[in-house]
Design a protein around this motif. Structure first.
Motif, PDB file in Angstrom:
ATOM      1  N   THR A  44      -3.263   0.593  -3.702  1.00  0.00           N
ATOM      2  CA  THR A  44      -2.890  -1.021  -3.186  1.00  0.00           C
ATOM      3  C   THR A  44      -2.745  -1.752  -4.487  1.00  0.00           C
ATOM      4  N   SER A  48      -7.943  -1.127   7.117  1.00  0.00           N
ATOM      5  CA  SER A  48      -8.538  -0.017   6.526  1.00  0.00           C
ATOM      6  C   SER A  48      -9.476   0.645   7.454  1.00  0.00           C
ATOM      7  N   PHE A 104      -6.490   7.482   6.827  1.00  0.00           N
ATOM      8  CA  PHE A 104      -5.426   6.500   6.467  1.00  0.00           C
ATOM      9  C   PHE A 104      -4.794   5.903   7.512  1.00  0.00           C
ATOM     10  N   ARG A 112       0.783  -1.296   0.064  1.00  0.00           N
ATOM     11  CA  ARG A 112       0.102   0.087   0.055  1.00  0.00           C
ATOM     12  C   ARG A 112       0.773   1.121  -0.071  1.00  0.00           C
ATOM     13  N   ARG A 138      -4.281   6.969  -1.861  1.00  0.00           N
ATOM     14  CA  ARG A 138      -3.880   5.527  -1.574  1.00  0.00           C
ATOM     15  C   ARG A 138      -4.329   4.534  -2.682  1.00  0.00           C
TER      16      ARG A 138
END
Length: 494
Positions: free
Chosen positions: A231, A408, A337, A218, A229
């Motif tokens: 991933t 998360s 985050f 991430r 963000r």
């Protein structure tokens, strides 16, 4: 034949501190946001000094977030965006030692180090001081061979045999493995971290197993003053060589740990996270062994010594994934985050025929607000239980760990954490048995040499009176002549 004998389980609290000077290419610190720490253990070393001393140590990876006075964009001479958010990963070291006491043989040790808290402050221009409290758990085990005393084997002694079910374990590890995860291109990278989730493990041979899993990376980056963000995942498959032969039907499980994450921006291949990781595999199988419990139908022992030994009786292996959705009890709003997260197992217990594991997921969250960025820490509980084959006697022994596979957060007035954990371990029961350790036999009584005795009996003495007097069988006294009369003659030869 070997039986696992429990040794020591010792916890020691210690502290690590370090001071870092930020390099010139990093912006200066205006305000600290958060600091977290990840532990990469290197191993346990044993030394002898009035008992065995276990020395544990390893690498500490600090991740620090801060804001800078540097402006991200200027419109009509005024600042038009929040202050720049910066991050850095700083490497430190830790070491501790603990006395394990005395052992008959050199033990095999395993260690677990957990971070209890991280304190970071600015100590001068471009200088950071970081201090963290840690707890290291050192577990020691000794394997002692079961043996029947040689005296009994040589003399054909019959032994009463007791059967015990114990655990035989073998393990192995593979370090400094590399996995590349492709990420979207970005110019202002804040941080990049990675997780390994559930690892599948299958035996290839008696001394080799194949591990397969997935690494998720991430990346947090700043684009036009906003945090984004991204991933991505990549699969891996590696072999791990065991330090012994796995018993037939053994239960295998493997655990993966992240050692380091480096972001590489290549014009040809794009942005990628190069993840260095390590794999640890272990197999455990129940094993029935015979131990000497007592001796009978043999020469009477003068002394017999016994020893108390603790045996591990397998309960069940644990290898699973667990979803966590819990409120952190923190008021928060806006986009957040997760910047760091770790999972720990607080307790393992037996409850009505079920194995219950409880623990916590802890970490920090970075929030984007209208005036900049704020950080907060969280701690949420988790619970996992599984049937373990009914009630059983003995004290529970559990060795294992929980690892964050993904995490998360959501914030709608209150912070809520969504996490996936990978839990691996082995549960067993301990019980104590008295095992025959040694026998010392009385020396054999040598047979007396036979001789001739001449005896003159009285007139009224019967044959049995003479046999009783000399403690010999009646046949050695009686003769054909005197047996017919029931009385001995005047001279008896014995």
């Amino acid at each position: 034949m070997e039986i696992t004998k429990l040794g020591r389980d010792v916890k020691v609290s210690h502290e690590a501190a370090a001071e870092f000077t930020l390099p010139d290419y990093l912006p200066a610190v205006s305000r600290l946001l958060s600091a977290s720490c990840r532990v990469v253990p290197e191993g346990i070393y044993l030394s002898e000094s009035n008992g065995i001393i276990a020395e544990a140590g390893g690498l500490l990876l600090y991740t620090v977030y801060w804001t800078s006075d540097e402006k991200t964009s200027i419109v009509d001479g005024e600042d038009a965006s929040p202050p720049a958010v910066c991050s850095a990963t700083l490497k430190g070291e830790y070491s501790t030692s603990v006395s394990l006491g005395s052992f008959d043989e050199t033990p095999v040790c395993r260690g677990e180090t957990c971070v209890g808290g991280v304190i970071c402050r600015v100590s001068g221009p471009r200088r950071l001081q970081i201090r963290t409290k840690m707890t290291t758990r050192v577990m020691a085990e000794v394997s002692a061979p079961t043996k029947i005393p040689q005296e009994c084997e040589a003399d054909g002694t019959e032994m009463k045999i007791a059967s015990l079910v114990t655990m035989k374990s073998v393990s192995g590890s593979a370090h400094d493995l590399l996995c590349a995860v492709s990420l979207p291109p970005s110019t202002n990278i804040l941080s990049c971290d990675a997780w390994i989730g559930h690892v599948e493990c299958a035996a290839v041979s008696a001394s080799e197993c194949r591990c397969r899993g997935k690494i998720t990376a991430r990346m947090l980056s700043v684009e036009e003053g906003k945090i984004t963000r991204d991933t991505a995942s990549a699969e891996f498959e590696e072999s791990v060589m065991l330090d012994g032969s796995a018993p037939p039907g053994a239960a295998l499980y493997a655990v993966g740990r992240i050692a380091s994450v480096d972001v590489v921006d290549d014009a040809a291949s794009g942005t990628r996270a190069e993840v260095t990781y390590a794999l640890t595999a272990e197999c455990t199988a129940p094993e029935t062994v015979s131990v000497t419990a007592d001796a009978y139908n043999c020469r009477v022992p003068a002394t017999a010594s016994y020893k108390d030994t603790a045996y591990l009786t397998p309960l069940l292996p644990v290898s699973c994934t667990l979803s966590v959705n819990e409120s952190a009890g923190v008021r928060a709003s806006g986009e957040g985050f997760v910047t760091s997260a770790d999972a720990v197992i607080d307790e393992a217990r037996l409850d009505s025929g079920r194995l219950c594991l409880t623990g916590r997921v802890t970490g920090t969250v970075l929030f984007e607000t209208g005036g900049g960025y704020e950080s907060t820490s969280f701690s949420v509980p988790w619970k996992y239980d599984v049937p373990c084959g009914g009630d059983a006697d003995g004290e529970l022994y559990f060795r294992g760990e929980a690892i964050v596979a993904s995490v998360s957060c959501r914030a709608g007035g209150e912070l809520e954490i969504d996490a996936e954990l990978s839990i691996n371990g082995t549960a067993a029961l301990t019980r104590h048995e008295k095992v025959l350790d040694s026998l010392v036999f009385m020396p054999e009584v040598e047979e007396k040499k036979r001789g001739i005795t001449v005896y003159y009996p009285d007139a009224d003495e019967e044959t049995w009176d003479i046999a009783k007097k000399f403690r010999v069988p009646l046949a050695d006294v009686a003769t054909d002549e005197n047996m017919s009369r029931g009385k001995p003659s005047r001279v008896i030869v014995i």
